[in-house]
Design a protein around this motif. Structure first.
Motif, PDB file in Angstrom:
ATOM      1  N   GLN A  27       0.832  -1.202   0.000  1.00  0.00           N
ATOM      2  CA  GLN A  27       0.000   0.000   0.000  1.00  0.00           C
ATOM      3  C   GLN A  27       0.873   1.260   0.000  1.00  0.00           C
ATOM      4  OE1 GLN A  27      -2.404   1.371   3.491  1.00  0.00           O
ATOM      5  NE2 GLN A  27      -4.140   1.152   2.088  1.00  0.00           N
ATOM      6  N   TYR A  28       1.932   1.217   0.761  1.00  0.00           N
ATOM      7  CA  TYR A  28       2.837   2.375   0.797  1.00  0.00           C
ATOM      8  C   TYR A  28       3.385   2.664  -0.597  1.00  0.00           C
ATOM      9  CZ  TYR A  28       6.602   5.507   2.259  1.00  0.00           C
ATOM     10  OH  TYR A  28       7.443   6.588   2.403  1.00  0.00           O
ATOM     11  N   ASP A  29       3.745   1.626  -1.324  1.00  0.00           N
ATOM     12  CA  ASP A  29       4.286   1.817  -2.677  1.00  0.00           C
ATOM     13  C   ASP A  29       3.212   2.299  -3.644  1.00  0.00           C
ATOM     14  OD1 ASP A  29       6.826   1.033  -1.907  1.00  0.00           O
ATOM     15  OD2 ASP A  29       6.502  -1.069  -2.450  1.00  0.00           O
ATOM     16  N   ARG A  30       2.033   1.682  -3.587  1.00  0.00           N
ATOM     17  CA  ARG A  30       0.966   2.034  -4.530  1.00  0.00           C
ATOM     18  C   ARG A  30       0.441   3.448  -4.302  1.00  0.00           C
ATOM     19  NH1 ARG A  30      -3.331  -0.084  -3.655  1.00  0.00           N
ATOM     20  NH2 ARG A  30      -2.930  -1.365  -1.806  1.00  0.00           N
ATOM     21  N   LEU A  31       0.379   3.845  -3.033  1.00  0.00           N
ATOM     22  CA  LEU A  31      -0.179   5.159  -2.691  1.00  0.00           C
ATOM     23  C   LEU A  31       0.914   6.131  -2.280  1.00  0.00           C
ATOM     24  CD1 LEU A  31      -3.331   4.002  -0.677  1.00  0.00           C
ATOM     25  CD2 LEU A  31      -3.082   4.350  -3.139  1.00  0.00           C
ATOM     26  N   ASN A  32       2.058   6.006  -2.915  1.00  0.00           N
ATOM     27  CA  ASN A  32       3.212   6.811  -2.525  1.00  0.00           C
ATOM     28  C   ASN A  32       2.956   8.309  -2.648  1.00  0.00           C
ATOM     29  OD1 ASN A  32       6.262   7.941  -3.204  1.00  0.00           O
ATOM     30  ND2 ASN A  32       6.171   6.314  -1.656  1.00  0.00           N
ATOM     31  N   VAL A  35       1.248   9.041   0.765  1.00  0.00           N
ATOM     32  CA  VAL A  35       1.950   8.774   2.029  1.00  0.00           C
ATOM     33  C   VAL A  35       3.468   8.895   1.913  1.00  0.00           C
ATOM     34  CG1 VAL A  35       0.106   7.265   2.843  1.00  0.00           C
ATOM     35  CG2 VAL A  35       2.026   6.264   1.575  1.00  0.00           C
ATOM     36  N   GLY A  36       3.942   9.260   0.719  1.00  0.00           N
ATOM     37  CA  GLY A  36       5.385   9.253   0.470  1.00  0.00           C
ATOM     38  C   GLY A  36       6.185  10.241   1.303  1.00  0.00           C
ATOM     39  N   HIS A  37       5.506  11.246   1.869  1.00  0.00           N
ATOM     40  CA  HIS A  37       6.224  12.206   2.709  1.00  0.00           C
ATOM     41  C   HIS A  37       6.542  11.633   4.091  1.00  0.00           C
ATOM     42  CE1 HIS A  37       2.006  12.618   3.825  1.00  0.00           C
ATOM     43  NE2 HIS A  37       2.379  13.223   4.947  1.00  0.00           N
ATOM     44  N   ILE A  38       5.958  10.465   4.394  1.00  0.00           N
ATOM     45  CA  ILE A  38       6.211   9.784   5.671  1.00  0.00           C
ATOM     46  C   ILE A  38       7.257   8.700   5.420  1.00  0.00           C
ATOM     47  CG2 ILE A  38       5.148   8.503   7.578  1.00  0.00           C
ATOM     48  CD1 ILE A  38       2.402   9.453   6.189  1.00  0.00           C
ATOM     49  N   TYR A  43       5.451   4.777   8.718  1.00  0.00           N
ATOM     50  CA  TYR A  43       4.065   4.508   8.317  1.00  0.00           C
ATOM     51  C   TYR A  43       3.676   3.075   8.643  1.00  0.00           C
ATOM     52  CZ  TYR A  43      -0.085   4.079   5.328  1.00  0.00           C
ATOM     53  OH  TYR A  43      -1.353   3.868   4.857  1.00  0.00           O
ATOM     54  N   ILE A  44       4.558   2.146   8.296  1.00  0.00           N
ATOM     55  CA  ILE A  44       4.265   0.723   8.495  1.00  0.00           C
ATOM     56  C   ILE A  44       4.164   0.392   9.982  1.00  0.00           C
ATOM     57  CG2 ILE A  44       5.278  -1.587   8.244  1.00  0.00           C
ATOM     58  CD1 ILE A  44       6.312  -0.536   5.471  1.00  0.00           C
TER      59      ILE A  44
END
Length: 217
Positions: A27-32, A35-38, A43-44
């Motif tokens: 999810q972090y990769d897909r919605l970077n 959420v990419g600033h975290i 985040y995880i």
């Protein structure tokens, strides 16, 4: 004589801890862009902490994440929907899952499942593991209107399998919701070890699903 073996899902058949890690990395990769600033690990780790091994539903988890990290571009409802849609693609089984279920069926045992959780979500995960066909009955708390450790959900499952409590064993990772609750209705309670608890009282204790076969004829 044991005639039926019943299982919990999360932490027993589904390695939920590993599945969550796989999902949240993805999810972090897909919605970077959202959420990419975290930092990834921040985040995880926060998701896993808030999730509390699945005992907190994800509406609360995502509301908290949106607030804490000031996420914009997606609402918590959209993040929740992403979880509902995508989690099934990251289901990790415990070792010897399929072979154990196949062996139980070859012994002409009845096989059941009782799991707490959202109906369609849990069914999607069961199908993702490829195990639905091995079960004679599957009870999911949302659809049943009751949840473990309520004795009624165990009795309902036994009735559907047409076996007595004394002829049955229940396998689960939670000391109260699974092992103790099953014992309270007269079933054998089998604890599938989890690191969260050091030791508990159970009729049998297993590290691996294949060990169940040691207790059967």
């Amino acid at each position: 004589m044991i005639k039926a073996v019943l299982f919990d899902l999360d932490g027993t058949l589904l390695n939920r801890d590993e599945s969550v890690k796989k999902f949240i990395h993805n999810q972090y990769d897909r919605l970077n862009r959202i959420v990419g600033h975290i930092p990834r690990e921040t985040y995880i780790k926060r998701f896993i902490d808030l999730d509390q091994r699945g005992y907190v539903w994800k509406d609360k988890v995502y509301q908290q994440l949106v607030e804490e990290f000031q996420l914009t571009g997606m609402t918590w409802e959209e993040l929740l929907q992403d979880y509902l849609s995508e989690f099934k693609n990251h289901c990790v089984p415990f070792p010897n899952l399929i072979s154990t279920l196949e062996k139980l069926k070859s012994l002409n045992l009845r096989v059941g499942m009782i799991t707490n959780g959202r109906g369609q979500f849990q069914l999607d995960n069961i199908k993702a593991l490829g195990i639905e066909k091995y079960f004679d009955t599957i009870l999911i708390s949302e659809w049943e209107g009751i949840k473990k450790p309520d004795p009624e959900i165990f009795k309902r499952s036994l009735k559907q399998l047409n076996v007595s409590a004394q002829q049955s064993m229940f396998v689960g990772d939670h000391p109260e919701n699974d092992v103790k609750a099953a014992q309270n209705v007269g079933m054998k309670g089998v604890w599938k070890k989890h690191f969260q608890w050091e030791s508990i009282e159970a009729d049998y204790i297993v590290d691996d699903l294949a060990e169940l076969l040691l207790f059967l004829p």
